[in-house]
Design a protein around this motif. Structure first.
Motif, PDB file in Angstrom:
ATOM      1  N   PHE A  15       0.940  -1.155  -0.094  1.00 16.12           N
ATOM      2  CA  PHE A  15       0.094  -0.104  -0.005  1.00 16.12           C
ATOM      3  C   PHE A  15       0.925   1.312   0.022  1.00 16.12           C
ATOM      4  O   PHE A  15       1.969   1.208   0.118  1.00 16.12           O
ATOM      5  N   ASP A  16       0.436   2.399  -0.314  1.00 19.76           N
ATOM      6  CA  ASP A  16       0.936   3.580  -0.434  1.00 19.76           C
ATOM      7  C   ASP A  16       1.237   4.560   0.756  1.00 19.76           C
ATOM      8  O   ASP A  16       2.136   5.135   1.009  1.00 19.76           O
ATOM      9  N   PHE A  17       0.130   4.736   1.524  1.00 17.73           N
ATOM     10  CA  PHE A  17       0.102   5.699   2.414  1.00 17.73           C
ATOM     11  C   PHE A  17      -0.429   4.995   3.766  1.00 17.73           C
ATOM     12  O   PHE A  17      -1.355   4.214   3.914  1.00 17.73           O
ATOM     13  N   LEU A  18       0.193   5.426   4.952  1.00 19.62           N
ATOM     14  CA  LEU A  18      -0.205   5.112   6.257  1.00 19.62           C
ATOM     15  C   LEU A  18      -0.462   6.399   7.069  1.00 19.62           C
ATOM     16  O   LEU A  18       0.299   7.213   7.328  1.00 19.62           O
ATOM     17  N   VAL A  19      -1.855   6.360   7.518  1.00 18.76           N
ATOM     18  CA  VAL A  19      -1.988   7.649   8.404  1.00 18.76           C
ATOM     19  C   VAL A  19      -2.462   7.117   9.838  1.00 18.76           C
ATOM     20  O   VAL A  19      -3.392   6.381   9.966  1.00 18.76           O
TER      21      VAL A  19
END
Length: 260
Positions: free
Chosen positions: A96-100
């Motif tokens: 996956f690309d983004f972790l918030v």
């Protein structure tokens, strides 16, 4: 090097922790509006999480809801397994690309009344959990990806009763810089976003529901109002675009100018 920049997140996939409500929900919707798909995580309210998934799908994006206790390190192996299954089954990919890192809560108490149990709970979800969840997910984050850690305006200005909570957020800001340094060789940016007071159910909805608190916060804010969840979600979505590809290791306060 190309200097073209895009605000489009089409084809990107984000994990937003604690995204069944509040800032996490607003962030998920803002990302989906720009074309990203979302892994929604929730602690206990599956119905709320499913509602967010439905909103994202109505925007034409894919989404799944996975249960996650962001304050329980022992649960992260199981979450990683379920995430890998979701990535394969829903997106036919292994990354996956983004972790918030958004999940959290406030347990307010003056320093003289902070209990060890309260301290441990705050540490587990706001600091320890962020460090070790990120560690667990690092093999799944794409090179060139992004991490956003949620901090707080309370690391700059002091609010009585928030010492333990704000201290955890201060630790997150330091951790953010170290993450940015260590993950830089992979092209991964890491930033901390520090909201001011926001109208949500956070801390029992005090800012949203108490007219006196709401008025006081608005009066102490340069832009003259209390923040709403969308103010934060939209900023995070913007931060994750290519337009901000050269921003890393920063604390970015999104408070409308509180206590200037």
């Amino acid at each position: 090097m190309s200097i073209s920049q895009s605000s489009d997140l089409t084809g990107k996939l984000a994990i937003v922790t604690g995204s069944s409500r509040g800032l996490g929900r607003a962030t998920s919707i803002a990302l989906a509006t720009r074309g990203a798909d979302i892994v929604v995580t929730y602690l206990s309210n599956r119905e709320e999480a499913n509602s967010v998934v439905a909103e994202i799908q109505a925007l034409g994006q894919k989404a799944v809801a996975l249960q996650l206790d962001a304050g329980d390190v022992t649960s992260f192996d199981g979450f990683s397994t379920h995430l890998k299954e979701a990535l394969a089954n829903t997106w036919s990919r292994d990354s996956f690309d983004f972790l918030v890192n958004n999940a959290g809560f406030l347990r307010a108490a003056p320093i003289g009344k902070v209990t060890e149990a309260d301290f441990d709970s705050l540490c587990n979800i706001h600091f320890k959990g962020v460090l070790f969840l990120t560690q667990h997910l690092l093999p799944l984050i794409s090179d060139g990806g992004r991490i956003v850690n949620i901090s707080s305006g309370l690391t700059r200005f002091a609010g009585p009763g928030s010492a333990a909570y704000a201290s955890m957020k201060g630790a997150i800001e330091v951790l953010t810089r170290y993450m940015a340094k260590e993950l830089g060789p992979r092209g991964i940016t890491v930033n901390a976003v520090a909201p001011g007071a926001i109208e949500t159910d956070f801390s029992g909805g005090a800012v949203r529901d108490n007219p006196n608190i709401n008025k006081a916060v608005a009066g102490a804010t340069a832009l003259g109002r209390v923040g709403v969840s969308e103010d934060i979600g939209l900023m995070i979505a913007s931060l994750l675009t290519d337009a901000n590809r050269w921003v890393t290791a920063q604390r970015i306060e999104v408070s409308g100018g509180m206590f200037l």
